[in-house]
Each structure stands twice: as C-alpha cells, then as structure tokens.
Design an enzyme around this catalytic site. Sequence first.
Site, mmCIF file in Angstrom:
data_model
loop_
_atom_site.group_PDB
_atom_site.id
_atom_site.type_symbol
_atom_site.label_atom_id
_atom_site.label_comp_id
_atom_site.label_asym_id
_atom_site.label_seq_id
_atom_site.Cartn_x
_atom_site.Cartn_y
_atom_site.Cartn_z
ATOM 1 N N GLU A 257 0.885 -1.173 0.000
ATOM 2 C CA GLU A 257 0.000 0.000 0.000
ATOM 3 C C GLU A 257 0.913 1.210 0.000
ATOM 4 O OE1 GLU A 257 -3.060 -0.323 -0.330
ATOM 5 O OE2 GLU A 257 -3.511 -2.347 0.348
ATOM 6 N N CYS A 296 -2.989 8.602 3.241
ATOM 7 C CA CYS A 296 -2.691 7.996 1.941
ATOM 8 C C CYS A 296 -3.839 8.209 0.970
ATOM 9 C CB CYS A 296 -2.414 6.515 2.117
ATOM 10 S SG CYS A 296 -3.736 5.666 2.980
HETATM 11 P P1 NAP Z 1 8.316 5.014 4.457
HETATM 12 O O1 NAP Z 1 9.405 5.935 4.757
HETATM 13 O O2 NAP Z 1 8.366 4.261 3.201
HETATM 14 O O3 NAP Z 1 8.248 4.017 5.694
HETATM 15 C C1 NAP Z 1 7.258 3.027 5.759
HETATM 16 C C2 NAP Z 1 7.728 1.923 6.687
HETATM 17 O O4 NAP Z 1 8.808 1.227 6.074
HETATM 18 C C3 NAP Z 1 8.233 2.416 8.019
HETATM 19 O O5 NAP Z 1 7.841 1.505 9.022
HETATM 20 C C4 NAP Z 1 9.740 2.380 7.838
HETATM 21 O O6 NAP Z 1 10.418 2.240 9.039
HETATM 22 C C5 NAP Z 1 9.880 1.145 6.999
HETATM 23 N N1 NAP Z 1 11.120 1.016 6.291
HETATM 24 C C6 NAP Z 1 11.833 1.976 5.679
HETATM 25 N N2 NAP Z 1 12.923 1.422 5.089
HETATM 26 C C7 NAP Z 1 12.881 0.109 5.363
HETATM 27 C C8 NAP Z 1 13.752 -0.979 5.048
HETATM 28 N N3 NAP Z 1 14.829 -0.813 4.327
HETATM 29 N N4 NAP Z 1 13.418 -2.204 5.495
HETATM 30 C C9 NAP Z 1 12.305 -2.397 6.226
HETATM 31 N N5 NAP Z 1 11.464 -1.400 6.551
HETATM 32 C C10 NAP Z 1 11.752 -0.162 6.110
HETATM 33 O O7 NAP Z 1 6.903 5.720 4.501
HETATM 34 P P2 NAP Z 1 6.349 6.713 5.618
HETATM 35 O O8 NAP Z 1 7.080 7.988 5.468
HETATM 36 O O9 NAP Z 1 6.289 6.081 6.949
HETATM 37 O O10 NAP Z 1 4.858 6.892 5.138
HETATM 38 C C11 NAP Z 1 4.461 7.854 4.226
HETATM 39 C C12 NAP Z 1 4.139 7.216 2.928
HETATM 40 O O11 NAP Z 1 3.273 6.123 3.134
HETATM 41 C C13 NAP Z 1 3.404 8.136 2.001
HETATM 42 O O12 NAP Z 1 3.978 8.045 0.741
HETATM 43 C C14 NAP Z 1 1.975 7.585 1.974
HETATM 44 O O13 NAP Z 1 1.292 7.792 0.773
HETATM 45 C C15 NAP Z 1 2.180 6.153 2.227
HETATM 46 N N6 NAP Z 1 1.022 5.576 2.876
HETATM 47 C C16 NAP Z 1 0.259 4.716 2.169
HETATM 48 C C17 NAP Z 1 -0.845 4.159 2.752
HETATM 49 C C18 NAP Z 1 -1.699 3.184 1.993
HETATM 50 O O14 NAP Z 1 -2.555 2.567 2.605
HETATM 51 N N7 NAP Z 1 -1.496 3.018 0.714
HETATM 52 C C19 NAP Z 1 -1.183 4.469 4.061
HETATM 53 C C20 NAP Z 1 -0.390 5.348 4.756
HETATM 54 C C21 NAP Z 1 0.732 5.903 4.155
HETATM 55 P P3 NAP Z 1 11.108 3.503 9.762
HETATM 56 O O15 NAP Z 1 10.028 4.465 10.060
HETATM 57 O O16 NAP Z 1 11.683 2.896 10.984
HETATM 58 O O17 NAP Z 1 12.111 4.021 8.795
#
Ligand code: NAP
Length: 675
Positions: A257, A296
């Site tokens: 997602e 999102c």
């Molecule tokens: P993100 O930076 O991609 O992080 C998402 C998750 O992935 C976090 O738990 C992060 O952990 C983890 N992560 C990052 N690098 C990783 C790796 N190499 N290995 C394992 N896990 C890793 O996204 P975000 O900033 O939290 O969220 C914002 C984004 O999410 C926006 O683009 C939004 O559109 C999207 N979003 C989508 C939905 C949906 O349902 N489609 C819902 C909510 C948000 P850390 O925080 O510890 O780095």
Amino acid sequence: MTLALLNYAADAWVAPTGGTEQVRSAVSGEVVATLSSQGLDFKAMLDHARKVGGPALRAMTFHARARMIKALAQALMERKEELYALSWATGATRMDSWIDIEGGAGTLFTTSSKGRRELPDDTIVIDGALEPIGKRGTFAGQHVYTSLHGAAVHINAYNFPVWGMLEKLGPTLLGGVPAIVKPASSTGYVAEAAFRIMIESGVLPDGALQLVMGSAGDLLDHLTCQDVVSFTGSAATAMKLQAHPVIARESVRFVAERDSLNASVLGPDATPDSPEFDLFIKEVAREMTVKAGQKCTAIRRAFVPAALLDAAEAALQARLAKVVVGDPQVEGVTMGPLASLSQLEDVRSRARAMAKESKLSFGDIDKVTVTGGAEGQGAFISPLLFRSDDPWSAQLVHDVEAFGPVSTLMPYKDLDDAIALANRGMGSLALSFFTYDPQVARDFVLGAAAFHGRIVLIDRDSAKESTGHGSPLPMLIHGGPGRAGGGEEMGGVRGVKHYMQRSALQGNPRVLSAITGQWLTGAPQPTGDVHPFRQRFGELAIGYTLNTASRIVTLEDIEHFANFTGDTFYAHMDEEAAAANPFFPGRVAHGYLLLSFAAGLFVDPAPGPVLANYGLEGLRFVKPVSPGESIKVSLTVKSKTQRNDEYGEVRWAVSITDSADELCATYDLLTMNAI
Ligand code: NAP
C-alpha cells in the site's frame, strides 16, 4: 519524560542492546522516545511465530479467533485515553487521533463480527460450489482455503500508528497467522503503547504477536513461501523491499500500500448553486487538513468543469482561510503539524517543485501562523492549494505526492477529459465523484474504475451519511492498482484470504465432505430411527438424512392454494395458457405449494430442539410438478454453526423429487436449533 521503547520478541519485552535513535515531538521538537531493534534475533522471532504462534492460532476456529479479536478491541477501547495522551506529540488533533485509535478498534470490531457471520466455526473455508467431474459423481473437485504456516511481517507507515497496525492485524489473526509488527519509527511510541495494551489483555496465545521498534534488520532474509509481507509506506521503500532477493526467490506474498495521487472530481452537471458544488468544496478542504493531509487517501488532485474553476478556487480559498494551524491541544486549533521535521522538509521541497509548474493559490510554503506552538520548533505548515490551468501540460501534479496539506485544483473540458485526467495518476486508492446524475456516474465509473481501488459517489441524498472521500472501511477493500501499490487489504473476509492458501481438492465426495466438515452432494446420507428435529444441535451428525413419505399433488390442492393465497397465476389455473408457455406441459403446482408440502412432509411438529425456521437460500424450481404427480423430500444436515451458548444455525440440504426420482426443487433450509 522520554519513553525508552522496548521490542517484544518470543513473548518477552526486550530492551535494545544499543544503537538507539531519538524520536521528537512534532509539536515542540522535544525528544519523546528512544528506540532501537539492535540485539534482536530476527530469525529466532520468525521461528517462534512459526513454531509457537502459528500452531496455537490454527488450533482455534475462525469464531474463536474472531472472539479474541473482539476482546483486543475492547481492551484498546478501555484504555484509549492512554493512547490519546501520547498521540498529541505526533501532531494529531483529537479528531485525527479518533480516526486512528477508535477507528482502529472499530476496524477490529467489524473484522470480528464479519468473521463470525461469514466464516465457519472451523479451521477450513470452502470456496465456491462442488465441481462435478466424474459422470457417476464419485470424483469431484472442491476449492478450500487453509491458513498459511508462516508469519506475517507488517511494516507500517507513520501516519496512523494504531489504525495502520490494527487494520492489518485483524485479518491476519482471523486468518490464523501470527504477526511481527514493525511500526514506523517517528510515531512508534503510540503503536508500541497500543501493542502493549493488546499483550496485557492476555487474550492472545503465545507467539501470536511480536514487535520490532526500529530497523527490520535481516528479518526479510529468512522469509519463506509461507510468510506474507504487508507493507504500507512510500513507493521508494516498497520498491526496495519488493526487490529483495529472498522475496523474489521464495515468491513471498507481498502486499503493498503505497503513495497515491487521489483525485476528486466535481461532475459536469454541477453549478455553483448545486448542493454537489458545496459538498465538493467541503470535502477537498477537509481532506487537505485532516491529519495535516498525511493520509494515503487524501485528495491531491481536484478537478472541476472549466467554467467553474474560478468559483471553486474562491470557495476553497475561503474555506482554507478558516483553518487554524497550531498545537493540537490548544482550543480552536483545527490542523496540527506534520509528524516530524524531516516530513516538513520533504513536503516543502515537493511543494517548491510543484510551484514551478502550478500557481500557489493559497498558503505560504515557508511561513505559517502558529497558534499555541513555538514556530520554528514544531513541524507546522500552512495548507497549500495550487491551481493549474493546463492539467495536461503539468506533470508533477500527476506524479509527485507531497504528503501533507497539499492539493491542486484543475479544470477539465468534458467527462472524457475528466476521466482521462483522473486516470493520469496511474493507479489510486480512492477517488470521489460529485454528481447528481446517475448516468453520468455510470459513465464515469466505467471509464475510471480500473484505475482506482475505491470510488466514492457523493450527492445531496447521500452526503449526510457519507463516510467521505478518505475513510477506508473494514468491510470494503483498501488498496489500488499501479502507483498505489497493487495491494488490497480489508474488504471483510477478502482481506483474511491474503493469509490463507487456496487449494483445489479432488476426490470422492465422502472424503471431501469429511475434510471440509460440510455435507457435499454425493457424500453418504445415513438415515436413522430418530427424526432429525428431535435431535439437539450437538447431536446432529453432518450428512444425517430424513427421507420422507410421498404425497400426491392434486388439482384440488392447486386450486385451493391459489384461492387461499390469491396467487391465481395462469400457469396454475388456465390449462390452455399454461400449455402455451415454453416451460410448462399444462397447469402445474405453485412452487410455494411444493415448499409448503415439503415442510408438511419433513417437520416433526411437537416442541423440541428446532427453535425457528430462519429462511431459505439457493432455491431453484428445477422441474414443474403436474397435478396427479407425487413428491417426496430428502432433508440432510449440511453444516452447523454454533451462534451462542443456547443455539446454533443448522443448514439443511433439501431436495424435492417426483415419482421418477427426478429433482423438482432444491434449496438450503436454515433453522436455529437448541444446543
Ligand atoms: P516510508 O518511509 O516508506 O516508511 C514506511 C515503513 O517502512 C516504516 O515503518 C519504515 O520504518 C519502513 N522502512 C523503511 N525502510 C525500510 C527498510 N529498508 N526495510 C524495512 N522497513 C523499512 O513511509 P512513511 O514515510 O512512513 O509513510 C508515508 C508514505 O506512506 C506516504 O507516501 C503515503 O502515501 C504512504 N502511505 C500509504 C498508505 C496506503 O494505505 N497506501 C497508508 C499510509 C501511508 P522507519 O520508520 O523505521 O524508517
């Protein structure tokens, strides 16, 4: 006070051995928590989930798991104020936190209740009808679902630390799969607190849940085909994880997602005076500011008929001017800060890029008046409305997600243009369309649905009850194609099946019936001396059958029934007209007469364990019954579902046959029987 967050591995809280990172308040910039996953043995955590949590969950029926999920929701609701108290520091207003905390618990409640209503009190799910294969009925096919034997790895985004965790956990636990949860670090202290409440509720079996605060380490290196990764976050992280060699090699299920450039479209039938115009303006402004646009599903692209562009811009500016940005704990504040300073930087830099191709119509990228918060310390930003008069030349608006209170208003020429522009986001989670014209709605949906996971149609009649553009609901799927990640979560029982394997079974119906716990056509139908209506719920054996005596259906019966009920349809009353009909040889018995006679043949009238007739399903009248023909009934216990301590639902397979043993009518009868 700074919270030192712990991990939860193999049923124990585990402090990190080092490498802690600091998490700061979005409002004040002060350190609120520290976390790290250093020292965790990720392979051992997966083994624990597979060897301890999985078997324990799979030993429970769907109904037992559903009751457990309900108890988790109740525990969270009882201690919700603890979560609200922590949530301020993420920048969330009380309303933002309500969506997260109570919305999250509500998602668990719905998942639980759908599980009890739509899944059997068993550990296997039948998918579809028996597929006859052999001509003599001794060899058939049946699809079934069984639980995966691995673990679910949930990697969650920061924006909804509670809801984001629970919307994945409900279907996972209901599916009988243990989970290892990795919340996003920046709001992980709220997720950790909610997780702790669930553990302390004491309703989970050992190994069902584990928690990683911080880096996922080498967790993904140890996955197998029985595991599922469910990821929510940015496209960049999703792509990185999806390209992991173990995920590719083992065909690990990967539900993604990711970001989404969701659109909202004001229909071509709207005018500045129509209710749909106002509803659209309210919704766009609301979606920009709820959770400071960090949703999102938030509306990033707002499309209006070209003639309404100026009016829509003015109306949106007026609404946004009422937004009060500041410390969410201060009275009157309607929009809090972004969740972190790094998020603020990210949104500002994306907004600056967007400003090169679109006009900034409301707000200031670098400045904002902050109520009750020290500007410069928190991650505050103004709502930013862009206007692009040429949406086909603009590129970034269809490509770049600024994950904050940022939206762009654009004109379209006609409905086809609106559809093409909405689809230019190349896959979204949610789209809303404001029209009062159902034909316009249909044309729009046929042109756009393939690109959008959810379409919300809002008009003056539905507005009051509408849950709005941006709210995913547990009974509806959440996810979308393309840029949105191609994933699909929730959707009631649909979401549970991501954690189960569908297998096609082939064999004799006797064996298939024993495996599935349901009587299937062709399986044995043992009879006995005791009428099934004299047996209690627990005594009724699957397959137990009553074969009734027969009874002749006379012309007098048909006429009596017709006059008594008023159903004097010509097929029952007029020989010539009935014979002229391609389906009937002449006058025939009413289908409802056959059902009534069938009941007369199979019921045992005295008070007993059968408490109520609860309905019929799958009724088919297969062959007409002419006057003078005889009918008889076979009534077979097909399946049973206990409802509570007092009674359960019995599903009976009923066949009405004629003197040549040919099927005249078939249906499932439902009764409620005393335990
Ligand atoms: P993100 O930076 O991609 O992080 C998402 C998750 O992935 C976090 O738990 C992060 O952990 C983890 N992560 C990052 N690098 C990783 C790796 N190499 N290995 C394992 N896990 C890793 O996204 P975000 O900033 O939290 O969220 C914002 C984004 O999410 C926006 O683009 C939004 O559109 C999207 N979003 C989508 C939905 C949906 O349902 N489609 C819902 C909510 C948000 P850390 O925080 O510890 O780095």
